[in-house]
Design an enzyme around this catalytic site. Structure first.
Site, PDB file in Angstrom:
ATOM      1  N   SER A   1      -7.574 -15.257  -1.900  1.00  0.00           N
ATOM      2  CA  SER A   1      -8.109 -13.914  -2.086  1.00  0.00           C
ATOM      3  C   SER A   1      -9.514 -13.926  -2.659  1.00  0.00           C
ATOM      4  O   SER A   1      -9.962 -14.913  -3.254  1.00  0.00           O
ATOM      5  CB  SER A   1      -7.169 -13.165  -3.031  1.00  0.00           C
ATOM      6  OG  SER A   1      -7.705 -11.927  -3.390  1.00  0.00           O
TER       7      SER A   1
ATOM      8  N   HIS B   1       0.847  -1.191   0.000  1.00  0.00           N
ATOM      9  CA  HIS B   1       0.000   0.000   0.000  1.00  0.00           C
ATOM     10  C   HIS B   1       0.884   1.243   0.000  1.00  0.00           C
ATOM     11  O   HIS B   1       1.934   1.253   0.632  1.00  0.00           O
ATOM     12  CB  HIS B   1      -0.900  -0.010   1.242  1.00  0.00           C
ATOM     13  CG  HIS B   1      -1.958   1.041   1.221  1.00  0.00           C
ATOM     14  ND1 HIS B   1      -1.895   2.180   1.981  1.00  0.00           N
ATOM     15  CD2 HIS B   1      -3.094   1.125   0.501  1.00  0.00           C
ATOM     16  CE1 HIS B   1      -2.961   2.925   1.748  1.00  0.00           C
ATOM     17  NE2 HIS B   1      -3.714   2.313   0.853  1.00  0.00           N
TER      18      HIS B   1
END
Lengths: 532, 532
Positions: B429, B226
């Site tokens: 995921s 991130h």
């Protein structure tokens, strides 16, 4: 990648076991859980106190008497009071309970939560009623906005750059920012800003922009600055210089001039307070600008962040107040939204110059985007709360409320003087500083923020004369009860509020003695005289 | 001090004039104001776009196509798309209007605001309906908590240290923290943590603790981390090393080993991703720990922060997933609260080891208090939202929802493959990556987060099969419309998602050619074949 996936996800065998109903029931039946929640915590906390000395360094046991907002402590003040042991919160915490299979049938979980919430709501009503110590306007009605609580409103990133995420409130946020930019006199195309999570985020941002504009700049801030200012210096690895303050809490311009002169080889990043946390003091921006000029700092060699947490929004409505305006060479201003305006959750506003943000963005090549806010995801409800109140009250409404606050602060100041309390009220402030009550239960009841030997009441729009009367009567009683024989000894707090404001037997508001030449010479003369 | 005060506060003569009703009415009658708010912004935004090149460095015009959460851009990707001009938000912002004297009689202000809010609410309903691109669970019902909105709930400072401010929710916060500490296997008396404002604050905190523990440590993080991770390095003036990623988005352990070896003279601070922002990839913590050992880093010479923004809470409920646990030598874990759990406003949870916080507090002598949170005032509502959902759903509820998400992600993956879309779904995921639609209106409608040539859908509990069907049908249509003659050319995105996942004419899911030796050799072969 996905071909071999085991779709049947199951709870990992080694997952720690959740709390079961049985153990929860045990908890609930204990006396700690049976009583109302918040009050419980308060009384329980008081049972588990540690005696520590404030200025033990490196002992690892330092914890604040006060809250995060008021933790600046003069290292000279050596006090010994009961400190709440941090970890006691575990005792009174509301544990999460794993739902039982039959909860949907029995409704037991819903009943449990409804009961907890009902008790909690009751304590909130009580705690809101008796509150004077923090600069939060608790008087708001956002009923019209409760319809929005079911939406996940997120203004992620820059307020001026559309995200693809559609559930945002940028149109409200920019409306609010425009209002503040106009208030502080910066043109629409020359400002940038955003709605922050609190005053600290505004300070962290302002000082970060200052450091990016002047990478080797030294941070100058007064001792009475909010603790987040020095936290920023540490976080950002900046050289920081603490400047002395006057007794009023204002920055000492003589000391500032000396320190700016010492450091003039490097640029200066200054934090200027518009209403300090403890005393509500306003630093003299115009004199600071003059000093910078005199010492030889040109405008490209200093950056000023104005921390207007509480008073940044009140001062424009006070006639004699110096003006916070971007027509002066300041870099950024921050203000809190949950303080004077009032908001269910903390928030704030930060306004800076667009040119600084553009410079910042150019510096941050590797981000490949203009990432100028400190937080990524941002609360989209806060801008709507602010937008709502700004619309409802307008300049005229705020003006009336500022008048109300300052009038009532004077009322409290006068009442306290009449009953022999040392008291300080700065000219541009609604923060009334007085001796810290010895009675901790009283401090808790009124939620007074304390520091060393002083406490304060911050008169907000939600504070009425009736509440202040009730408070003063309680304070007189509390003082009496602190002395076994009822013979009250007025403590000397001249060092904190000045001899002319101190009610102790030696000073009596400056009437009994000549002014002290050096405040640090004040000795312990509290026992010399008493009065009832 | 206060004796000379002029109590009569008046509006400063030079205060800039507020917007008057007349000018507001003009605004309202313009076409921009007459239509619904949010939709308006979107369509208006699209009219004022700038053409810029992504990899212009130092041009000052860089702005993200996407949002703050997805701004990592591969510098090799050179694209030329319409970028929303930041300042256009001014055109569609909701200006604050100064109330008229007679507003209380006419009720006009209330009517104005009610109308704005009603329109806004309508757009929120619409935007919430069509939303697939961000990891936010929009499916929550906190109606039972709306009674708390009228309180200014503030957990200022440390969750475990009582503030004098009584209107807080620490008992809920600590309950939530205990739940997470148990989930990640850290004993009550060994952990410290708090509820943050967002995932970014969690990362900023974790990395700051790492730097305080190892002041000269180098930060290692993968390119797919991130953006807040590298922002932290810049803010904190830390040396930072970007590590390559595999096509899956996972950290490339070979590259990590090489870089850790190069930097072994200094301690290492590592950011480990549990679910990257774009591809939902999970870094291999166990291999990373092995590498650290092999290269010669003892446990006192590294600090690991685990960024579990989205998947940190989902992974404990996936059978094959490696375990995030403090039984391994990690320093901190952060997770978002508004993502998988769902919350009206952004929030997050940060858990770290108590010993680090104690060390931190000892270092920060001048603060004279344990000031271990990044923010000062903290949203007291967020902990109650989290507490409420954790109680209602429990482990079993989350397990069911994780299953639901992963099943539906596979469903979407399979459907897209059947209609010749390149698609990547990592094993652990629910993030489905595919070609970025050319049709910007479609991207806006579904609020897809895009990066370079790819976009993604994140399947959250609020996403149903019906919604995915609707989406896929729209996507097929949108692709068709992007080609004048309806002859669809499937773009090559092998470099982004791997040849075996790419549907272009050259790769056809790895069926037509042998695996590429070097991903960068992939040329432009998009025009060789077409299909309908």
């Amino acid at each position: 990648m996905s071909s071999g996936l085991e779709v049947e996800a199951t709870v990992c065998a080694t997952l720690p076991p959740p709390m079961k109903k049985a153990s929860l029931k045990k908890l609930q039946s204990s006396p700690i859980r049976a009583r109302p929640v918040t009050e419980e915590i308060l009384s329980d906390s008081l049972k588990t106190v540690l005696q520590i000395e404030r200025n033990v360094v490196g002992g690892g046991g330092e914890m604040p008497i006060d809250d995060g907002d008021d933790s600046r402590v003069d290292p000279r003040v050596k006090i010994n009071r009961g400190i709440v042991l941090g970890k006691n919160m575990h005792e009174s915490s509301l544990e999460i309970r794993e739902p039982e299979m039959d909860d949907e049938v029995t409704g037991e979980m819903d009943a449990h939560m409804a009961a907890v919430l009902a008790r909690y709501r009751k304590t909130l009503v009580e705690r809101t009623k008796f509150h004077l110590g923090y600069p939060y306007n608790l008087d708001f009605d956002y009923g019209a906005l409760s319809q929005l609580q079911r939406f996940s409103i997120n203004n992620l990133g820059d307020p001026f750059i559309e995200s693809n995420y559609g559930v945002h409130s940028r149109q409200f946020e920019v409306g609010v920012l425009n209002w503040f930019a106009r208030l502080w006199e910066l043109e629409k195309d020359e400002y940038w800003g955003y709605i922050t999570n609190c005053g600290t985020e505004g300070n962290l941002h302002g000082i970060l922009v200052g450091r990016e504009v002047l990478p080797d700049g030294i941070l100058y801030a007064s001792r009475d600055s909010h603790y987040s200012v020095f936290k920023a210096a540490r976080m950002y690895r900046m050289e920081a210089v603490k400047v002395d303050t006057l007794i009023s809490g204002e920055i000492d311009c003589t000391d500032l001039q000396r320190k700016l002169t010492e450091g003039r080889d490097k640029p200066a990043i200054l934090n200027v307070n518009i209403g300090t946390t403890v005393k509500g003091a306003v630093d003299d921006l115009d004199t600071i600008l003059k000093i910078l000029k005199d010492v030889g700092y040109t405008e490209d060699r200093f950056y000023i962040h104005v921390d207007g947490a509480l008073f940044g929004l009140m001062m424009p409505f006070v006639k004699k107040a110096p003006k916070v305006t971007f027509k002066k060479p300041i870099g950024s201003v921050s203000v809190s939204g949950h303080k004077f305006i009032g908001c269910p959750m903390p928030c704030g506003v930060l306004i800076t110059r667009m040119k600084h943000i553009n410079a910042l963005s150019r510096n941050v090549e590797y981000l490949a985007s203009r990432d100028a806010t400190i937080m990524g995801s941002r609360n989209g409800h806060a801008p709507i709360f602010l937008w709502y109140t700004l619309n409802r009250k307008g300049y005229r409404g705020f003006q009336k409320e500022v008048q109300h606050c300052i009038r009532n602060a004077h009322y409290l100041n006068d009442r306290l003087r009449k009953v022999n309390f040392g008291v300080l009220l700065n000219e541009l402030s609604s923060t009334v500083v007085f001796e810290r009550p010895e009675d901790e239960a009283f401090v808790h009841k009124w939620q007074l923020a304390c520091q060393g030997k002083i406490a304060h009441v911050i008169v907000m729009p939600s504070v009425t004369v009736e509440k202040l009367d009730l408070f003063v009567e309680g304070l007189i009683e509390a003082r009496k009860h602190s002395f076994a024989d009822g013979n009250v000894i007025v403590p000397c707090i001249a060092e904190e509020i000045g001899h002319q404001n101190c009610a102790c037997s030696l000073h009596r508001y400056g009437l009994l003695t000549t002014p002290l030449k050096n405040a640090t010479q004040i000795g312990s003369h509290e026992n010399q005289l008493t009065f009832k």
